[in-house]
Design an enzyme around this catalytic site. Structure first.
Site, PDB file in Angstrom:
ATOM      1  N   ARG A 285      -0.550  17.336   6.597  1.00 35.98           N
ATOM      2  CA  ARG A 285      -1.657  16.929   7.460  1.00 35.98           C
ATOM      3  C   ARG A 285      -1.617  17.691   8.790  1.00 35.98           C
ATOM      4  O   ARG A 285      -2.661  18.080   9.314  1.00 35.98           O
ATOM      5  CB  ARG A 285      -1.626  15.426   7.697  1.00 35.98           C
ATOM      6  CG  ARG A 285      -2.739  14.978   8.626  1.00 35.98           C
ATOM      7  CD  ARG A 285      -2.752  13.478   8.808  1.00 35.98           C
ATOM      8  NE  ARG A 285      -3.484  13.148  10.012  1.00 35.98           N
ATOM      9  CZ  ARG A 285      -2.937  12.767  11.158  1.00 35.98           C
ATOM     10  NH1 ARG A 285      -1.641  12.646  11.254  1.00 35.98           N
ATOM     11  NH2 ARG A 285      -3.696  12.495  12.203  1.00 35.98           N
ATOM     12  N   SER A 300      -7.464  12.036   9.255  1.00 36.94           N
ATOM     13  CA  SER A 300      -6.378  11.056   9.298  1.00 36.94           C
ATOM     14  C   SER A 300      -5.688  11.083   7.931  1.00 36.94           C
ATOM     15  O   SER A 300      -5.944  11.967   7.119  1.00 36.94           O
ATOM     16  CB  SER A 300      -6.957   9.677   9.570  1.00 36.94           C
ATOM     17  OG  SER A 300      -7.830   9.311   8.530  1.00 36.94           O
ATOM     18  N   ASP A 343     -11.780  -3.374  11.268  1.00 38.11           N
ATOM     19  CA  ASP A 343     -11.764  -4.571  12.098  1.00 38.11           C
ATOM     20  C   ASP A 343     -12.739  -4.376  13.247  1.00 38.11           C
ATOM     21  O   ASP A 343     -12.593  -3.473  14.047  1.00 38.11           O
ATOM     22  CB  ASP A 343     -10.339  -4.762  12.637  1.00 38.11           C
ATOM     23  CG  ASP A 343     -10.199  -6.040  13.412  1.00 38.11           C
ATOM     24  OD1 ASP A 343      -9.502  -6.034  14.429  1.00 38.11           O
ATOM     25  OD2 ASP A 343     -10.815  -7.047  12.997  1.00 38.11           O
ATOM     26  N   SER A 393      -6.945  -1.145   2.570  1.00 41.21           N
ATOM     27  CA  SER A 393      -6.963  -1.740   3.900  1.00 41.21           C
ATOM     28  C   SER A 393      -5.823  -1.177   4.711  1.00 41.21           C
ATOM     29  O   SER A 393      -4.662  -1.299   4.335  1.00 41.21           O
ATOM     30  CB  SER A 393      -6.814  -3.261   3.781  1.00 41.21           C
ATOM     31  OG  SER A 393      -6.610  -3.822   5.046  1.00 41.21           O
ATOM     32  N   ASN A 394      -6.159  -0.534   5.821  1.00 40.67           N
ATOM     33  CA  ASN A 394      -5.129   0.125   6.610  1.00 40.67           C
ATOM     34  C   ASN A 394      -4.643  -0.782   7.736  1.00 40.67           C
ATOM     35  O   ASN A 394      -4.792  -0.461   8.913  1.00 40.67           O
ATOM     36  CB  ASN A 394      -5.715   1.421   7.179  1.00 40.67           C
ATOM     37  CG  ASN A 394      -4.620   2.369   7.596  1.00 40.67           C
ATOM     38  OD1 ASN A 394      -3.438   2.075   7.470  1.00 40.67           O
ATOM     39  ND2 ASN A 394      -5.014   3.507   8.120  1.00 40.67           N
ATOM     40  N   GLY A 418       0.873  -0.400   5.004  1.00 46.40           N
ATOM     41  CA  GLY A 418       1.593  -0.758   6.223  1.00 46.40           C
ATOM     42  C   GLY A 418       1.704   0.430   7.161  1.00 46.40           C
ATOM     43  O   GLY A 418       1.176   1.501   6.889  1.00 46.40           O
ATOM     44  N   ILE A 420       3.435   3.588   9.174  1.00 44.35           N
ATOM     45  CA  ILE A 420       4.385   4.641   8.804  1.00 44.35           C
ATOM     46  C   ILE A 420       5.564   4.564   9.770  1.00 44.35           C
ATOM     47  O   ILE A 420       5.403   4.653  10.973  1.00 44.35           O
ATOM     48  CB  ILE A 420       3.718   6.027   8.870  1.00 44.35           C
ATOM     49  CG1 ILE A 420       2.495   6.060   7.945  1.00 44.35           C
ATOM     50  CG2 ILE A 420       4.726   7.110   8.462  1.00 44.35           C
ATOM     51  CD1 ILE A 420       1.728   7.357   7.977  1.00 44.35           C
ATOM     52  N   HIS A 446      -5.265 -10.886 -12.045  1.00 39.25           N
ATOM     53  CA  HIS A 446      -4.372 -11.022 -13.197  1.00 39.25           C
ATOM     54  C   HIS A 446      -5.100 -11.412 -14.477  1.00 39.25           C
ATOM     55  O   HIS A 446      -4.499 -11.427 -15.557  1.00 39.25           O
ATOM     56  CB  HIS A 446      -3.263 -12.039 -12.906  1.00 39.25           C
ATOM     57  CG  HIS A 446      -1.936 -11.639 -13.456  1.00 39.25           C
ATOM     58  ND1 HIS A 446      -1.804 -10.792 -14.548  1.00 39.25           N
ATOM     59  CD2 HIS A 446      -0.687 -11.966 -13.077  1.00 39.25           C
ATOM     60  CE1 HIS A 446      -0.526 -10.630 -14.808  1.00 39.25           C
ATOM     61  NE2 HIS A 446       0.178 -11.323 -13.933  1.00 39.25           N
ATOM     62  N   ASP A 450      -2.693  -6.289 -15.853  1.00 42.27           N
ATOM     63  CA  ASP A 450      -1.320  -6.771 -15.983  1.00 42.27           C
ATOM     64  C   ASP A 450      -0.389  -5.977 -15.077  1.00 42.27           C
ATOM     65  O   ASP A 450      -0.741  -4.930 -14.551  1.00 42.27           O
ATOM     66  CB  ASP A 450      -0.859  -6.720 -17.442  1.00 42.27           C
ATOM     67  CG  ASP A 450      -0.914  -5.320 -18.002  1.00 42.27           C
ATOM     68  OD1 ASP A 450      -1.334  -5.160 -19.160  1.00 42.27           O
ATOM     69  OD2 ASP A 450      -0.539  -4.365 -17.277  1.00 42.27           O
TER      70      ASP A 450
END
Lengths: 476, 373
Positions: A285, A300, A343, A393-394, A418, A420, A446, A450
């Protein structure tokens, strides 16, 4: 002691009390004989017509534009009552009195006249002129509680001011533990008692502050003099907290969220988490960022995550599907419209990038930029916000490592990324090196997905990101 | 020439503003001229609030000079939907502010100057202030044909409005502010101040449209700086004070404690939109869907900027009735705001049967509803 009290009693005569002290034999025991108080029960206050004062410039009429109070509200001097307008001038009318609003003379948008009554205010009796006659009336709580003042056979001592404070707050003196001399109940004791009851301290009203000068012995603070008889009371500083619970109805966007989330939780979720080593991707990157910059796009990590996900979905299309309401049919969606949770002030919105399966990483980045700027300007349209088939979702941009994301119907899977972190890891040679580690938490439906499928998808996604060069082989 | 002072005078200002009764005799008795270094409309309106709340004007008057980057400013009791093209404002990133004084809607940009005259309530006198401005203009350019009308406007050539006025009166303090068009963008002004929203019924104060002209068009040598100087000089003369303008930074909490809270309040949705007096919308629009044109009738009551009552009249069965009543129910209580409606509508779509036809109808209806906001 008795003599002292009589003296202090007479000096209180000038203080107006809100409640009557009942003229009773038991009261006589504590030398209240000479004291008579005026009551300010329901409608004994004086009603004053507050007239609209001069606005200036010879103006005689104004339009009432907003009321800040309603009938029954209590106001203090200088509180705002209403806003009126006259010929481009907006005027805030403030109250001249303390009291309770009894009548509003005008409705909204009506014309009000200077010099004519605007509102009727019932002024506190205690502020008014001393009354001619005294009214004897039973206060809300039985006077017995206030004047008897006996705890377990001990007569409870309290100054008249303290007794009034207790009465004003409907406190039984018998329930308050006195920390003064001879278990005398002090003002602090009442306040502490209140603080425990309501979790708040009631600011003493200006009237209550007018405590007559007491002889020195009575002003000694709550240091227990008589340890043998004293009930240990934690002497705490009154906690000052004037917050109040606030209840509001759920409206608009939140109502819709309630519906969505209730539907989402009907889906049996299972979670799968893993750790991704992004060391190589970070390097890649860094190299590509300036190139994208020249083309006017901020690059990003998200475009890489999304492209890798799309490549994975090509192998495991069940994750890009939708289950119908009756759970009879699964629809495999052809387009990979990958949503990115954002958000905003409103709350969670999830715009999606359409057809990621045919977009290059650069194109995804460019579209993300566009969605982000629309999102922050509050201008995302229905097209951008609907049609998603899979979501990432970051949450890591805010913080956190592992999450348990909620699937957004009608989708069947979601991934939460999550932050970095730089962590020590072992390489092939058994040496410790600095690795850029990110955790991913997947949730899937579910009923149709599976654990094995999810795990394999995640491994594939992970391998693309840990070895970005391998993406080249499968890029379409 | 009026001198512009800097930090030294800012400190002096903070002394004056904080201890107003300290009796500054030398340069500030009788009057004070301050100018904002910010072009943010909310910050500048907050300064007016601050002075109104904190400065003792017993023996002193204050003149506040300010300019804003593009913004539309509506009066205290006005309805933004009635007054301007909100869609255009959002597109062009023009700010919308609601001031605390009454009056009508104006467009501000850097080619417009704002003057606020602070006095005690007793000394509130708009005509005097406007005559001062006219006197300053005439002193600067004697050939200018400018005069004050009895509506407190200033007209150029007896025809064109170059200044509008509004005022706010509190318990002890009053302020009168007015605009002055020097070199504003008239094209943007006329397009943003035209409301496209139909069917609005409200008791909000309406604006009175007027033809405007820039002073620059009359005399190209005029600039905002020249005008500000001239007015400050005239004010200084009339109040017998120093010809000195004190610069003020509306973000500086040390000089203006509590100002940032005031600025924030002016930016809240609840103030800008929520303070709109109750109004109703009764309108209809056509939707083109595939080969047919549909008539949709919408009736809404909006109070405090939120939809109180919502009725959408659709051709029967075009949308499943359950879904359509769900939309009406969800809109009730939500903000009358395109952003909120979009998020609401798209979120609701997640719990509907997944049918492309249904989705495109839903999106079409919602897009049209949003156009009303």
């Amino acid at each position: 002691v008795c003599i002292h009290r009589v003296r202090s009693c007479s000096s209180i005569r000038f203080i107006k009390s809100k409640y009557v002290c009942v003229f009773d034999k038991s009261a006589l025991k504590f030398s209240h004989q000479q004291r008579l108080f005026r009551t300010s029960a329901v409608s004994c206050g004086q009603i004053v017509q507050f007239k609209l004062s001069d606005i200036g410039e010879g103006i005689t009429e104004v339009t009432v534009k907003e009321w800040y109070i309603k009938e029954g509200d209590s106001v203090s001097q200088f509180d705002s009552i209403c806003e009126v307008q006259s010929d481009k001038a907006s005027v805030t009318i403030t109250s001249r009195y303390d009291g309770i609003i009894r009548k509003l003379h005008y409705n909204l948008d009506e014309i009000a006249y200077v010099g004519k009554p605007l509102v009727d205010i019932e002024i506190d009796a205690s502020k008014g002129v001393a009354p001619e006659e005294d009214v004897v009336e039973t206060p809300p709580m039985s006077h017995e509680e206030h004047t008897h003042q006996e705890i377990k056979g001990h007569k409870t001592l309290a100054t008249p001011a303290v007794r009034r404070l207790a009465m004003e707050n409907n406190i039984k003196l018998s329930e308050v533990v006195g920390t003064g001399k001879d278990n005398r109940i002090l003002k602090e004791d009442i306040l502490n008692y209140l603080a425990k009851q309501t979790g708040a301290i009631l600011p003493p009203s200006p009237k209550a502050e007018i405590i007559p000068p007491l002889p020195k012995s009575e002003t000694v603070p709550a240091a227990p003099k008589d340890k043998a008889r004293k009930i240990p009371v934690p002497v705490s500083r009154p906690i000052v907290f004037s917050g109040k619970d606030k209840t509001e109805p759920i409206t608009g966007f939140h109502k819709a969220m309630v519906k969505t989330m209730s539907a989402a939780l009907k889906i049996p979720h299972f979670g799968y988490c893993d750790e991704i080593d992004l060391t190589q991707l970070v390097r890649l990157r860094e190299e590509l960022k300036p190139i994208a910059q020249i083309r006017g796009v901020k690059l990003s990590f998200m475009p890489f995550f999304m492209k890798a996900a799309s490549l994975g979905l090509l192998q495991y299309p069940i994750l890009n599907a939708s289950l119908d309401e009756s759970c009879q049919n699964v629809t495999y969606k052809a387009s990979h419209n990958i949503g990115v949770a954002m958000d905003t002030e409103q709350g969670l919105i999830v715009p999606n990038v359409k057809n990621v399966q045919v977009c290059s990483v650069f194109e995804i980045a460019s579209e993300l930029n566009r969605l982000q700027s629309l999102g922050s300007a509050g201008q995302l349209g229905t097209n951008e916000l609907t049609g998603g088939t899979f979501t990432l979702s970051n949450i890591g941009t805010i913080g956190g490592t592992y999450a348990k994301p909620v699937i957004l119907p009608p989708e069947v899977a979601i991934g939460a990324l999550g932050k970095i972190q730089v962590l020590p890891r072992f390489n092939g040679k058994g040496e410790v090196f600095k690795a850029q580690i990110m955790n991913v938490s997947w949730s899937a439906d579910h009923r149709i997905i599976d654990g094995a499928t999810m795990a394999r998808f995640s491994n594939l996604w992970k391998s693309y990101l840990e070895n970005p060069a391998s993406m080249l082989l499968d890029l379409k | 020439m009026v001198l512009q002072s800097s930090l030294k005078n800012c400190l002096q200002l903070s002394c004056i503003l904080r201890t107003p009764k300290a009796g500054f005799k030398s340069t500030t008795s009788g009057g004070l001229i301050i100018q904002s270094v910010s072009n943010d409309v909310y910050q500048n309106l907050a300064v007016e609030d601050w002075i109104h709340d904190h400065v003792n004007l017993e023996n002193r008057q204050v003149l506040f000079l300010w300019r804003n980057s593009p913004a539309v400013v509506i009066g205290r009791h006005q309805n933004p939907w009635q007054e301007c093209n909100l869609r255009l404002l959002r597109q062009k990133n023009i700010k919308l502010a609601r001031r605390r004084s009454g009056g009508g809607t104006v467009y501000h940009d850097l080619g417009n100057i704002n003057l606020t005259f602070f006095t005690t309530r007793k000394k509130y006198e708009r005509m005097e202030n406007l005559k001062l401005v006219v006197k300053a203009l005439k002193a600067l350019r004697p050939q200018l044909d400018v005069h004050v009308t009895d509506r407190y406007d200033i007209l150029l050539d007896r025809q064109y409005k170059i200044s509008g006025t509004a005022a706010k009166l509190g318990r002890t303090v009053a302020y009168h502010h007015c605009t002055l068009l020097c070199n504003a963008d008239k094209f943007v002004l006329s397009s943003v101040l035209k409301s496209p929203y139909k069917g609005l019924k409200s008791n909000a104060t309406p604006s009175v449209p007027a033809s405007v002209k820039n002073l620059f068009e009359e005399d190209p040598s005029l600039t905002c700086e020249l005008l500000l100087d001239a007015i400050a000089e005239e004010y200084a003369t009339q109040h017998q004070i120093d010809h000195r303008i004190t610069l003020i930074n509306p973000a500086d909490e040390t000089v203006l404690p509590g100002i940032n809270n005031k600025t924030k309040e002016l930016q809240t949705w609840d103030w800008v939109y929520g303070k709109t007096p109750k109004f109703s919308i009764s309108t209809c629009f056509n939707m083109v869907y595939k080969d047919s044109v549909l008539d949709v009738k919408v009736d809404m009551d909006v109070k405090h900027g939120r939809i109180e009552v919502c009725n959408i009249d659709l051709p029967e069965q075009w949308l499943p009735p359950a879904l359509w009543s769900e939309l009406e129910k969800s809109l009730t209580g939500s903000k009358f705001c395109p952003n909120e409606t979009t998020t609401l509508a798209t979120t609701l779509l997640r719990v509907c049967p997944q049918d492309d036809e249904l989705h495109s109808r839903w999106n079409l209806l919602c897009e049209n509803m949003i156009m009303l906001m």
